[in-house]
Motif scaffolding. Structure first.
Motif, PDB file in Angstrom:
ATOM      1  N   ILE A   1       4.026   9.778 -12.445  1.00  0.00           N
ATOM      2  CA  ILE A   1       4.155   9.137 -11.138  1.00  0.00           C
ATOM      3  C   ILE A   1       3.445   9.958 -10.075  1.00  0.00           C
ATOM      4  N   THR A   2       3.597  11.278 -10.176  1.00  0.00           N
ATOM      5  CA  THR A   2       2.917  12.145  -9.204  1.00  0.00           C
ATOM      6  C   THR A   2       1.394  11.976  -9.301  1.00  0.00           C
ATOM      7  N   SER A   3       0.880  11.909 -10.546  1.00  0.00           N
ATOM      8  CA  SER A   3      -0.554  11.712 -10.738  1.00  0.00           C
ATOM      9  C   SER A   3      -0.992  10.343 -10.214  1.00  0.00           C
ATOM     10  N   ALA A   4      -0.197   9.311 -10.471  1.00  0.00           N
ATOM     11  CA  ALA A   4      -0.535   7.969  -9.989  1.00  0.00           C
ATOM     12  C   ALA A   4      -0.512   7.917  -8.471  1.00  0.00           C
ATOM     13  N   GLN A   5       0.404   8.631  -7.881  1.00  0.00           N
ATOM     14  CA  GLN A   5       0.458   8.662  -6.406  1.00  0.00           C
ATOM     15  C   GLN A   5      -0.776   9.361  -5.836  1.00  0.00           C
ATOM     16  N   ALA A   6      -1.245  10.408  -6.513  1.00  0.00           N
ATOM     17  CA  ALA A   6      -2.466  11.102  -6.052  1.00  0.00           C
ATOM     18  C   ALA A   6      -3.671  10.179  -6.158  1.00  0.00           C
ATOM     19  N   GLN A   7      -3.744   9.441  -7.258  1.00  0.00           N
ATOM     20  CA  GLN A   7      -4.837   8.491  -7.400  1.00  0.00           C
ATOM     21  C   GLN A   7      -4.745   7.383  -6.366  1.00  0.00           C
ATOM     22  N   ARG A   8      -3.533   6.987  -6.076  1.00  0.00           N
ATOM     23  CA  ARG A   8      -3.351   5.958  -5.055  1.00  0.00           C
ATOM     24  C   ARG A   8      -3.815   6.468  -3.699  1.00  0.00           C
ATOM     25  N   ASP A   9      -3.487   7.721  -3.390  1.00  0.00           N
ATOM     26  CA  ASP A   9      -3.921   8.284  -2.105  1.00  0.00           C
ATOM     27  C   ASP A   9      -5.449   8.365  -2.027  1.00  0.00           C
ATOM     28  N   ASP A  10      -6.071   8.741  -3.143  1.00  0.00           N
ATOM     29  CA  ASP A  10      -7.537   8.816  -3.162  1.00  0.00           C
ATOM     30  C   ASP A  10      -8.149   7.425  -2.994  1.00  0.00           C
TER      31      ASP A  10
ATOM     32  N   ALA B   1      -5.270  -1.237  -5.287  1.00  0.00           N
ATOM     33  CA  ALA B   1      -4.254  -2.103  -5.902  1.00  0.00           C
ATOM     34  C   ALA B   1      -3.902  -1.613  -7.302  1.00  0.00           C
ATOM     35  N   ASP B   2      -4.939  -1.202  -8.046  1.00  0.00           N
ATOM     36  CA  ASP B   2      -4.668  -0.679  -9.396  1.00  0.00           C
ATOM     37  C   ASP B   2      -3.822   0.590  -9.328  1.00  0.00           C
ATOM     38  N   ALA B   3      -4.092   1.430  -8.356  1.00  0.00           N
ATOM     39  CA  ALA B   3      -3.306   2.667  -8.206  1.00  0.00           C
ATOM     40  C   ALA B   3      -1.856   2.345  -7.850  1.00  0.00           C
TER      41      ALA B   3
END
Length: 374
Positions: free
Chosen positions: A152-161, A205-207
């Motif tokens: 989840i932490t990694s997905a949140q970082a990708q979402r922020d990027d 959206a994917d993030a």
């Protein structure tokens, strides 16, 4: 003879006393008295006398019976007595909650035990192994939770990027639109910026979707851990139930349990007579219970301790009995006949001893006699 000498002689003759004449019976010869003979009574007179005596005895007997019946009837307005009474207590059937082989018996027959005292032990090995297995699965599931949180932490970082790229692409399109209209920027360049903006929005959206999926996986694994915790709690409870403990103070009765016996769920293994629920059940006729009230004083004679009366109190009077004999029901059944004699219906009256002396040991099922004054 001269006159002087004759006169004294005549006087002496005159003074001589002539004896009285005796009665004729005295002169008669002595006769022996006659004995009067008793005439035996006639048969009719003897029969009349016997009949009179018989009637007198019958009358006295009937009078005594009537008097006894009157006294018996009148006594019910002052006191009630019954010998149809017995001592009882709560009988606890100690049954296991788990099945298994008995590995130890820590009591003997007729032993007095305290609440919480160990009675017997069921083999705990299978339950301990199952508990260990579930605890290992819990450790594995908790480790998976850490992986899910990292994901989840990694997905949140990708979402922020992706969100930063989407903002940049949007700003580029916003700046290029007016200069393209003014002719200072090509239409092709604006289309390229617009395409990049759409790609950035899709990546964002994917993030976001990846975060949602990771959160759902985490929730699923958390539910799995919660389920494992519940299973562990149940297995721990089963493991604890391998120790059969006394549910109350009392005395072990008719112990037949031995090491090696098989314990089955909810099948009684040990009988325990409760030490704090002693009472006397006295069955009284329905014609006298109307005079009784809860709290009235009663006197109890215990056949196990004769020639001593114990003060008791009426705890309760049954409001109903079963008229059908059968298995144990919620309504008590009191047999209306004894030795083929029909009796008046009787209702149980519960008596509690006011003072139970330490030197008196009560026995469940022992006979008693009770007397209640209204």
């Amino acid at each position: 003879m001269s006159e002087r000498t004759t006169h004294p002689l005549l006087c002496e003759v005159a003074n001589v006393t002539v004896p009285e004449a005796l009665p004729p019976t005295a002169l008669a010869p002595a006769v022996a008295p006659q004995v009067e003979e008793k005439v035996p009574p006639s048969p009719a007179a003897a029969e009349a006398t016997a009949e009179t005596r018989y009637r007198r005895r019958v009358l006295l007997t009937l009078s005594a019976v009537v008097l006894a019946l009157v006294l018996y009837w009148a006594s019910s307005y002052f006191f009630a007595y019954t010998d149809d009474a017995y001592v009882t207590s709560d009988f606890v059937n100690v049954a296991p909650y788990v099945s298994g082989r008995i590995v130890s018996v820590n009591i003997v027959d007729n032993q007095t035990v305290k609440k919480g005292e160990l009675l017997a032990t069921i083999d705990p090995t299978p339950f301990q192994l199952s508990l260990n297995e579930k605890q290992a699965k819990k450790t594995e599931a908790e480790a998976q939770l850490a992986v899910d949180r990292d994901r989840i932490t990694s997905a949140q970082a990708q979402r922020d990027d992706a969100a930063a790229k989407e903002r940049l692409a949007r700003d580029n399109v916003r700046r290029a639109t007016p200069i393209t209209s003014a002719g200072f920027y090509s239409r092709q360049g604006l289309d390229t910026l617009t395409a990049k903006e759409q790609e950035a929005k899709a990546a964002l959206a994917d993030a976001e979707s990846a975060i949602a999926t990771a959160q759902q996986i985490l929730a699923l694994h958390q539910a799995t851990v919660a389920a494992i915790n519940t299973e562990i709690a149940y297995l721990q409870w089963q493991l604890d139930q391998t120790k059969l403990l006394a549910p109350t103070d009392g005395t072990i009765t008719q112990l037949t349990l031995r090491v090696g016996d098989q314990a089955v769920v909810n099948e009684p293994l040990i009988g325990l007579v409760d030490a704090h629920a002693w009472r006397i059940y006295a069955n009284y006729k329905e014609s006298v219970i109307r005079h009784m009230k809860v709290g009235h004083t009663a006197w109890v004679w215990l056949d196990t301790y004769p020639w001593h009366f114990h003060r008791a109190t009426i705890q309760g009077i049954a409001r109903g009995i079963s008229r059908v004999e059968g298995e144990r029901k919620l309504l008590p059944y009191v047999a209306p006949t004894t030795d083929w004699i029909r009796l008046e219906r009787r209702f149980p009256v519960t008596l509690v001893l006011q003072e139970q002396r330490l030197d008196i040991v009560l026995h469940m099922g022992a006979d008693a006699r009770t007397l209640i004054f209204y």
